[in-house]
Design an enzyme around this catalytic site. Structure first.
Site, PDB file in Angstrom:
ATOM      1  N   GLY A   1       0.772  -1.237   0.000  1.00  0.00           N
ATOM      2  CA  GLY A   1       0.000   0.000   0.000  1.00  0.00           C
ATOM      3  C   GLY A   1       0.799   1.280   0.000  1.00  0.00           C
TER       4      GLY A   1
ATOM      5  N   ASP B   1       9.665  10.604  -7.914  1.00  0.00           N
ATOM      6  CA  ASP B   1       9.314  11.003  -6.549  1.00  0.00           C
ATOM      7  C   ASP B   1      10.562  11.442  -5.778  1.00  0.00           C
ATOM      8  OD1 ASP B   1       7.334  11.052  -4.232  1.00  0.00           O
ATOM      9  OD2 ASP B   1       8.844   9.657  -3.462  1.00  0.00           O
TER      10      ASP B   1
ATOM     11  N   LYS C   1      11.511  15.235  -4.184  1.00  0.00           N
ATOM     12  CA  LYS C   1      11.911  15.494  -2.794  1.00  0.00           C
ATOM     13  C   LYS C   1      13.274  16.194  -2.746  1.00  0.00           C
ATOM     14  CE  LYS C   1       9.238  11.643  -0.901  1.00  0.00           C
ATOM     15  NZ  LYS C   1       9.258  10.174  -0.668  1.00  0.00           N
TER      16      LYS C   1
END
Lengths: 345, 345
Positions: A213, A227, A231
């Site tokens: 998840g 991603d 960041k």
């Protein structure tokens, strides 16, 4: 430390996914502690999800919202649902409040998160971001908007969730100049690398990460290194005076890494990690995200599975390393709460 | 971010040892950055060392003080030296300023640091501590005195120097409850263990640590575990609601550890570290400092030589680990500056 005047802070939850639901759970669980320690109660006067926006100036009950979502319900079922009102026209009922922007990442336009954040800041509302996209697309603009409207933005949750990367760099490295930065900023890819190391295929490893998840709806955003690059961009904009754009980060993902490559690295006492790095280059920075062979017994080599970690050097504070185990999105929700409390106090 | 009004902050440097001299060096080196970023200039209106106190309301030059100490000079040579005035009667010339208390650790009475800190707080001055002793002996009293006089105290430099242990626990773990804490809080003993592991004797290892300069004048304070216990106490008072005293910490040092024991541990894939730990016990905490066998490839097992590190679990932020390489006292001076800027802004 007792404060005797309770401050009721109007809050709009933009997005009702894992992060904001986790926040609601913490508010329920820690209600007394928050009142006692910070003299604060959060009154949820507005909520938004994919079905639209709903407002209630006296506040939705936290439990009501948790129950709605536990039953797969939508905001459109709530009393106060505003038929046909677009997300970014969400009405703010008071002069000052707090928008918690946890809507899904959209790196094309940043919307609806970017639009609603602009709208909130212009109304003098503070904004806490859990969604990276508005910061990646409009970091300077959002900071200027906040300053121009005498309000604040905070976003410690956008980088490594509960690990206070932004806060430590901005608040605790005072007067220091960054010399280098290396980090494992994406736990999903780190978990995938662990599964590959155990002999699995990329496809199985991605499925497993999605099952647990933590992977975003589109896991390729993680796998391709985007991603982590986002960041790294937010970190460098926050601390180093970096003036470039996200396109200045040379990003390469783990999509071509195989179990064989990991086994080969192991024979050399090494392992492979998706490393985001910043090294000085002239008057600016060379930024990259790429699979990198590191010593197995190094700090980053020892960040395994659902861990994220950073290591940086500065001229005054020598070398500092930090890591977090984050199997659960709860720490990211807690980071949003941390920012919210900082902003309103 | 430009601020156009420069704030001149009167500062008294209590103690002119490594920490405050390092601070002066940073002030010289970072003068422009501090002015630009924080709009602040520190005016050293008073200084004290073992020879006594000296005051100059218009400020001593930072370079003058550095030159004095480079030449082994004493404060008694300075213009403004106050013949016969005891340390704790140091006159504070303005209504508000900042005392930087970096005098030697005295765990019997806390003085002269504790006395001058009380005196400063009663005059409405803020206090930044690099010296642990006043906090170990009078943690609650100093906090109450600060609150009663509308001023602040800060002490992030007292625990692991540049590593922001206190700040991360107090500011970034908002709303969380601590579940456990383990740390290597003393770099000198960690360095001694490394020298022992390389086959040396305890005596040689201590001499080497003293030569490099990090060991306190009396290295037994480190070796017996007292320094680590003091830091653990400050951590637990700052974050966990611990209400006990320093005597509730069961402290055992490394004085009996031998190269043979380290070699035996190594055969088991382990090593020995001086671990400060806090684990819940009923409604309170069980606190200890003791040599402990840990896995060589664990986070604390990987903290080697001049490194200090902590690892803690909380209910909201899962497990966080942090470490710093601190070979040089500069990071502790920088931590004092960090606290000073936080207090005056």
């Amino acid at each position: 430390m007792g404060r005797h005047v309770m401050k009721n802070v109007p809050v709009v939850l933009f997005g009702l996914g894992n992060v904001n639901l986790g926040l609601l759970r913490i508010l329920v669980e820690k209600k007394e502690l928050l009142a006692r320690t910070y003299g604060t109660s959060f009154v949820v006067t507005g909520v938004a999800d994919s079905s639209g926006v709903a407002v209630n100036p006296t506040g939705y009950s936290w439990d009501e919202l948790l129950l709605l979502k536990a039953g797969k319900g939508k905001v459109s079922r709530l009393e106060g649902f505003l038929e046909g009102v677009p997300h970014d026209q969400l009405p703010f009922h008071t002069d000052a409040g707090l928008l918690i922007e946890s809507s899904p990442v959209n790196l094309e336009t940043g919307d609806p998160g970017l639009a609603v954040a602009r709208h909130a800041l212009k109304k003098g509302w503070n904004v806490v971001f859990a969604n990276k996209a508005p910061l990646v697309l409009a970091f300077d603009e959002l900071h200027h908007l906040a300053a121009a409207n005498s309000c604040c933005i905070a976003y410690s949750a956008t980088v490594c969730g509960g690990l206070p990367v932004i806060n430590v760099l901005q608040r605790d490295m005072k007067a220091a100049s960054l010399k280098s930065f290396h980090g494992i900023l994406n736990a999903t890819t780190n978990h995938i690398l662990k599964a590959l190391e155990a002999g699995g295929t990329m496809e199985e490893a991605i499925k497993e990460a999605q099952r647990v998840g933590a992977a975003e709806a589109d896991p390729m955003h993680d796998v391709l290194g985007h991603d982590a690059a986002n960041k790294l961009y937010i970190i460098m904009k926050s601390f180093s005076g970096f003036t470039g754009t996200i396109h200045d980060i040379d990003a390469e993902g783990i999509q071509h890494i195989t179990a064989e490559q990991l086994a080969e690295a192991r024979k050399r006492g090494n392992t492979i990690r998706l490393i985001a790095s910043a090294t000085p280059e002239g008057n600016s920075w060379k930024l990259s995200v790429r699979p990198t062979e590191v010593k197995s017994d190094s700090f980053l080599g020892q960040c395994e599975g659902w861990e994220m970690g950073i290591q940086f050097e500065s001229d005054l504070y020598e070398s500092i390393s930090m890591k977090i185990v984050e199997e659960d999105p709860m720490a990211t929700s807690a980071a949003v709460l941390r920012d919210a409390i900082d902003i309103i106090n």
